[in-house]
Write a protein that holds these residues in place. Sequence first.
Motif, PDB file in Angstrom:
ATOM      1  N   ARG A 732       0.831  -1.204   0.000  1.00 63.45           N
ATOM      2  CA  ARG A 732       0.000   0.000   0.000  1.00 63.45           C
ATOM      3  C   ARG A 732       0.865   1.252   0.000  1.00 63.45           C
ATOM      4  O   ARG A 732       0.520   2.263  -0.603  1.00 63.45           O
ATOM      5  N   ASP A 733       2.007   1.174   0.705  1.00 61.04           N
ATOM      6  CA  ASP A 733       2.899   2.317   0.793  1.00 61.04           C
ATOM      7  C   ASP A 733       4.314   1.857   0.444  1.00 61.04           C
ATOM      8  O   ASP A 733       4.559   0.702   0.120  1.00 61.04           O
ATOM      9  N   GLY A 734       5.253   2.760   0.503  1.00 60.91           N
ATOM     10  CA  GLY A 734       6.642   2.412   0.265  1.00 60.91           C
ATOM     11  C   GLY A 734       6.955   2.318  -1.216  1.00 60.91           C
ATOM     12  O   GLY A 734       6.252   2.863  -2.069  1.00 60.91           O
ATOM     13  N   PHE A 735       8.061   1.571  -1.507  1.00 66.32           N
ATOM     14  CA  PHE A 735       8.540   1.469  -2.876  1.00 66.32           C
ATOM     15  C   PHE A 735       7.465   0.867  -3.780  1.00 66.32           C
ATOM     16  O   PHE A 735       6.895  -0.178  -3.490  1.00 66.32           O
ATOM     17  N   LEU A 736       7.169   1.544  -4.875  1.00 63.12           N
ATOM     18  CA  LEU A 736       6.192   1.119  -5.861  1.00 63.12           C
ATOM     19  C   LEU A 736       4.819   0.868  -5.213  1.00 63.12           C
ATOM     20  O   LEU A 736       4.091  -0.056  -5.580  1.00 63.12           O
ATOM     21  N   GLY A 737       4.482   1.687  -4.216  1.00 66.96           N
ATOM     22  CA  GLY A 737       3.203   1.520  -3.551  1.00 66.96           C
ATOM     23  C   GLY A 737       2.037   1.585  -4.522  1.00 66.96           C
ATOM     24  O   GLY A 737       1.902   2.546  -5.270  1.00 66.96           O
ATOM     25  N   GLY A 738       1.212   0.555  -4.505  1.00 72.16           N
ATOM     26  CA  GLY A 738       0.080   0.470  -5.427  1.00 72.16           C
ATOM     27  C   GLY A 738       0.462   0.096  -6.839  1.00 72.16           C
ATOM     28  O   GLY A 738      -0.396   0.024  -7.719  1.00 72.16           O
ATOM     29  N   GLY A 739       1.758  -0.153  -7.072  1.00 73.20           N
ATOM     30  CA  GLY A 739       2.225  -0.445  -8.429  1.00 73.20           C
ATOM     31  C   GLY A 739       2.608  -1.898  -8.623  1.00 73.20           C
ATOM     32  O   GLY A 739       2.731  -2.677  -7.672  1.00 73.20           O
ATOM     33  N   ARG A 740       2.834  -2.237  -9.850  1.00 70.98           N
ATOM     34  CA  ARG A 740       3.169  -3.607 -10.229  1.00 70.98           C
ATOM     35  C   ARG A 740       3.985  -3.541 -11.514  1.00 70.98           C
ATOM     36  O   ARG A 740       3.560  -2.926 -12.498  1.00 70.98           O
ATOM     37  N   VAL A 741       5.182  -4.143 -11.511  1.00 70.50           N
ATOM     38  CA  VAL A 741       6.012  -4.187 -12.707  1.00 70.50           C
ATOM     39  C   VAL A 741       6.191  -5.654 -13.089  1.00 70.50           C
ATOM     40  O   VAL A 741       6.352  -6.524 -12.232  1.00 70.50           O
ATOM     41  N   ARG A 773       9.907 -15.735 -30.209  1.00 66.87           N
ATOM     42  CA  ARG A 773       9.933 -15.237 -28.834  1.00 66.87           C
ATOM     43  C   ARG A 773       9.680 -13.723 -28.796  1.00 66.87           C
ATOM     44  O   ARG A 773      10.271 -12.953 -29.550  1.00 66.87           O
ATOM     45  N   GLN A 774       8.767 -13.328 -27.919  1.00 64.05           N
ATOM     46  CA  GLN A 774       8.449 -11.917 -27.738  1.00 64.05           C
ATOM     47  C   GLN A 774       8.549 -11.578 -26.259  1.00 64.05           C
ATOM     48  O   GLN A 774       8.140 -12.353 -25.399  1.00 64.05           O
ATOM     49  N   VAL A 775       9.083 -10.394 -25.968  1.00 63.07           N
ATOM     50  CA  VAL A 775       9.297  -9.955 -24.591  1.00 63.07           C
ATOM     51  C   VAL A 775       8.557  -8.635 -24.376  1.00 63.07           C
ATOM     52  O   VAL A 775       8.626  -7.726 -25.211  1.00 63.07           O
ATOM     53  N   PHE A 776       7.849  -8.534 -23.232  1.00 62.28           N
ATOM     54  CA  PHE A 776       7.073  -7.333 -22.922  1.00 62.28           C
ATOM     55  C   PHE A 776       7.333  -6.920 -21.478  1.00 62.28           C
ATOM     56  O   PHE A 776       7.378  -7.763 -20.573  1.00 62.28           O
ATOM     57  N   ALA A 777       7.501  -5.631 -21.276  1.00 62.99           N
ATOM     58  CA  ALA A 777       7.656  -5.064 -19.933  1.00 62.99           C
ATOM     59  C   ALA A 777       6.473  -4.144 -19.672  1.00 62.99           C
ATOM     60  O   ALA A 777       6.111  -3.317 -20.520  1.00 62.99           O
TER      61      ALA A 777
END
Length: 783
Positions: A732-741, A773-777
């Motif tokens: 919820r908080d901190g590094f990449l809070g609420g994010g997803r990589v 092969r395909q790569v996605f970020a």
Amino acid sequence: MKAARLADSVSTVLKGVRSSGRVPLASLLVVAGIQATPAFAQSSGTSDARTLDAISVIGTGSTRTTAAVTADEIEAQVPGVAPQQLLATLPGVNVQTTDPFGLYEFGDSMRVRGFSSNQIGVTLDGIPIETADTREGGPISRYISSENLLDASVSAGSGDVTQPSYHALGGAIRYTSIGPRGGDTWSGKASQTFGSDDLVRTFVRLDTPEWWAGGPVAYVSASRTRGGVWDLEPATQKSDHFETKIRQDFEKGHLTLGWIWNNRKDYDVQSYNSDGSLAWDIHERLTGDPETDAEHYTEWQNGRRDSLLSLGGDFMFTDSVGLKFTGYYENKHGYGIGGTPPSTATGLYEDAMAGTPGRTDIYIRDPQLYQVDSDGNYVLDADGNRIVTHVGSMTRREEIMSGDRKGVTAALSWETDSNKLEVGGWYETYDFDQVRPLYNLTDTGDLDKSVPYIVNYYDNHFSTDVTQLYVKDTLRLLDDRLTLEFGAKGLSVDRKYHGIANLDDFNSNTTRNTAKKDKDWFQPQVGASFTLAEGTEVFANYAENFSAAPRLALTAGYFNPDIKPEESKNIDVGIRTEQGNWSGYVALYHIDYQNRIIALTDPDPLVIASEIYQNVGDIKTDGAEISGMWRPAEGWRLGASLSYNKSEFKDNYYGYRDDGSGIQDVLRPSKGNEVPDSPKIMLSFNGGWEGEHFFANWDAKYTGKRYGDTMNTDRVDATFIANGSVGYKGGRDGFLGGGRVMLSVYNLFDKDDAIGAVFPNEDYGSYNLVAPRQVFASLSYDF
């Protein structure tokens, strides 16, 4: 119900799906050495708590084979993956796309238990979606972004009698969207994806709180996708998509107003032979020779624009009486262009002039393309072909499509402690137009519409009226251990056609009017499920289905008004279980597919041949499926599915062949042959691990050998394609809070010569390769 309560209910359902463990007959799977596949929880996604009960992903309580994908499986894929691609790991389902996003629609295919995508009923939030035909209909990817998908369920054998469709011979697929979340504050989601072949995709969704106390809630979402073509470097694929819904809750129910808009453009991609060699070479560079440059990639483009407006309601007038309805209107517009060599255009022009001498409605530039002798006769080469002495300006075929589809579904239900009675219907009217003129080009390379076109391949206008009525009664007996379903539907499909059906009609200056009405007012369905022990039940289902003759049968060179509609009789039996951290099912099925209709035509993209539609006998299908998922420890899921499907032609038939002296009947020895693009064996695995922050997902699919032709001479080797992803999610908080990589890899082992989509024909098929092969970020945020 208040919007905040709706959000809590949806959240509870989704959390329940994630925390509960699911997989098929564990004992059988362990003996077989297989860690079962997923089949997962459904939810209606509506605002009413009465309809938010979590239904098992393996169809607990259903009387037919049912499987679905979970929220975990949706999140495991790269954001924006084609919704149909999510079904690839389900048993009996064979999905092929040219890339994970399904950007080239003509290169995508799906089969379920041997039936093509055009023989499967599809709905989105109860709205019937037309066939997967990229012209008249549309793939589901035009109608929903995967980020807005709550679940997708497949009834592989037969759809419920309530399913609105006039071609559902081989089951039904129901997609359900995530409705407006509501709550007390604004919320949303945003994601950005980059990857192979210059892929760039942006997605944004914004959910509103209640507009005022007791007022409506809404969401809007938009995405933009841009990418290249892996085997045609200069070509691009583009898609823009928009969705919005507004829901107003009342004491007795709710109303939802929705609008979907999709706009896409793509270039045709190359096609291949069954051995992976190139069959249709689209050139990347111009040569200056119009005969060759007709195959330049810029000469082969497609565009589609779809708009779908809907208004649905779900009301409970008393504790036992309810009403659901949905009205919808869809407008379609599309175009396509295709290069045509000037020599071919000249031949078409000459045929039209010979068919109707003296006509002034057509025109060609530089008609003298061929060498002639002193008597004015064509000079031929050693192979008997005319010798080209001069190449005139380029020519190009244009295709314009448009359609207006509108309809309504409605269902009235009455429920007591042990019985539920449903009565409903569906009405739709659909006008669809399709025109294909061939034009000269101006000096700047544009279509020259200042002069008449060269020829018109066809000028088609279709009108279709559909009426469906159904009744279904569900009994729950023996303290709800026994469920019995009795139902029947009636269907009438009335098609009318007028226009220029093909080049023969154009050459003879003929306009035709044809009509075909198919109906069957009694298609019964009977099913039962019985609980053997807590969490374990057996089920059985018998269903009869009916499919109207395809629209193009009305334009065939030899129209047969007595052509019979296709029918299927389906028997499903099985056992399913849910036990703590695993769940799954085993199913056996038998299908009699009768009055099969085929079109005898030339698949060459440069030729629009006369088509002959006819009934050519029956198909017998027998099969078995095992599927399930196991959650061995917190954060882990392991799934697998195994499918065996044997679909064979029961009859020989006579086809038409032109031997140079005219069209002849030729015996086609198809009896005992396998149905094309129907692998006997398919095996899939998937799984994932999710820790506090890090996670990983994987899936793999083995597709057995297939044939691309009715004669079973054009064989496709088996394929094994694996995909995987790893990532990090913030708290919820901190590094990449609420994010997803997330980093995703498709075709992990770089199978660069594997056949993907198969488009069958009588003697040989057309094929697309699986992308290497395909790569996605991707980076996404929930807020």
